[in-house]
Scaffold this active site. Structure first.
Site, mmCIF file in Angstrom:
data_model
loop_
_atom_site.group_PDB
_atom_site.id
_atom_site.type_symbol
_atom_site.label_atom_id
_atom_site.label_comp_id
_atom_site.label_asym_id
_atom_site.label_seq_id
_atom_site.Cartn_x
_atom_site.Cartn_y
_atom_site.Cartn_z
ATOM 1 N N ASP A 1 -10.940 2.852 4.226
ATOM 2 C CA ASP A 1 -11.264 1.428 4.094
ATOM 3 C C ASP A 1 -12.773 1.204 4.059
ATOM 4 O O ASP A 1 -13.233 0.124 3.700
ATOM 5 C CB ASP A 1 -10.696 0.644 5.296
ATOM 6 C CG ASP A 1 -9.343 0.027 4.994
ATOM 7 O OD1 ASP A 1 -9.066 -0.244 3.811
ATOM 8 O OD2 ASP A 1 -8.574 -0.200 5.944
ATOM 9 N N GLN B 1 -4.477 -1.253 9.923
ATOM 10 C CA GLN B 1 -4.306 -2.576 9.325
ATOM 11 C C GLN B 1 -4.821 -3.668 10.265
ATOM 12 O O GLN B 1 -4.455 -3.708 11.445
ATOM 13 C CB GLN B 1 -2.821 -2.811 8.993
ATOM 14 C CG GLN B 1 -2.531 -4.118 8.286
ATOM 15 C CD GLN B 1 -3.166 -4.214 6.897
ATOM 16 O OE1 GLN B 1 -3.169 -3.259 6.129
ATOM 17 N NE2 GLN B 1 -3.718 -5.375 6.572
ATOM 18 N N LYS C 1 0.844 -1.207 0.000
ATOM 19 C CA LYS C 1 0.000 0.000 0.000
ATOM 20 C C LYS C 1 0.877 1.253 0.000
ATOM 21 O O LYS C 1 0.618 2.203 -0.748
ATOM 22 C CB LYS C 1 -0.932 -0.007 1.218
ATOM 23 C CG LYS C 1 -2.054 -1.031 1.094
ATOM 24 C CD LYS C 1 -2.790 -1.247 2.407
ATOM 25 C CE LYS C 1 -3.779 -2.405 2.279
ATOM 26 N NZ LYS C 1 -4.392 -2.813 3.546
#
Ligand code: NAP
Length: 282
Positions: A120, A97, A53
């Protein structure tokens, strides 16, 4: 092999190029999109995902900051970090994460992320907006799947889509997106009886269960489109999806590979969300 490959790697590269151009356009308005990534613990898979990412950010001109916290981090310390990022005007997107260390209530942390910076799309408010058909941002993996279907000219409206998996991250939001595009959607899970027959009725079959080779050729209607979201680490260290690729590709009309299918699209959609969050910030 009969099936056409839906190539996520090359489509993701096209998306990244477009993001790069838009980042340059935003720079004219004095805005540089910024993503903060919070990584707690030592999970090797998470480290690889985060590295990919951050690399994609660098390639497209999105500024990225990585906050690495020890596996022993307390929930309060993690929440304080997220709150500080919520208040930082140079940070447009925040990504925590998963998985988080076991002493931490992941849902509580995810709900701390400002919905406007929730790139997200894991916050309940953003999932609710998606359910209501008014999303601010789309969750990355489901959005990546929809983009692959669109680019591959797979007819969604009027199709029967079967999604194996009902997580809040993949299965449920993807089912909603397919429904919004006028598919008739069936969601399957570990308690679904006769998965084989349900799967075989699908025009679009999505596997998001996290079980290597769960989807066999017998479960696929000839000509169906098969999307493999799964990422499974095998005993020999190699990666495999949820679909028995070689056998299913003989039956399906179109199929996504692992790697090179949904994975790169997930990161590409994350970049688009950062861009959207930055554009909406001023
Ligand atoms: P998850 O939270 O573990 O959910 C898995 C779902 O699959 C659950 O709903 C579970 O049912 C269902 N399931 C498990 N075994 C099954 C079986 N034998 N038959 C039918 N359903 C079964 O996983 P997730 O976060 O959604 O991720 C799913 C997979 O996608 C994982 O391999 C993950 O690594 C991968 N993934 C890939 C990307 C990408 O970018 N490529 C992104 C996210 C996730 P129950 O609800 O009944 O337990």
């Amino acid at each position: 092999m009969a099936a056409r490959i839906l190539d996520g790697k090359s489509l993701a590269a096209q998306v990244r190029m477009a993001v790069k151009r838009e980042v340059e356009a935003l720079a004219q308005r004095g805005i540089r999109p910024g993503l903060a990534v919070v990584l707690a613990g030592e999970d090797p898979g998470s480290r690889v995902y985060v590295r990919n990412k951050v690399r994609a950010c660098e390639e497209t001109g999105v500024r990225s900051e990585l906050y690495e916290l020890p596996a022993s981090v307390s929930e309060e310390a993690l929440i304080d970090r997220v709150l500080a990022l919520n208040d930082d005007a140079d940070v447009h997107g925040i990504l925590v994460q998963l998985p988080l260390p076991k002493q931490i209530d992941a849902q509580r942390v995810l709900e701390t992320v400002s919905p406007a910076k929730d790139v997200d799309c894991f916050h309940a408010m953003n999932l609710g907006a998606l359910l209501a058909g008014k999303p601010r941002m789309l969750p990355c993996t489901p959005a990546g799947v929809m983009r692959l279907l669109e680019h591959g000219a797979i007819p969604v409206a009027g199709s029967h889509a079967v999604v194996i998996g009902r997580s809040n991250i993949v299965g449920k939001p993807l089912a909603l997106l397919l429904l919004q595009k006028d598919a008739t959607v069936t969601i399957c899970h570990s308690k679904t009886p006769d998965l084989e027959n349900v799967a075989r009725s699908a025009d679009i079959l999505v596997a998001a269960a996290g079980r290597a080779k769960l989807v066999t050729a017998r479960m696929v209607k000839p000509g169906a489109c098969v999307v493999d979201v799964g990422v499974n680490r095998l005993r020999d260290g190699s990666l495999a999806g949820d679909v028995d690729f070689a056998a299913v590709a003989e039956v399906a009309g179109a199929i996504t590979p692992v790697p090179g299918g949904v994975g790169p699209m997930t990161i590409a959609m994350l970049l688009e969300n950062c861009l959207r969050a930055a554009g909406a910030s001023k």
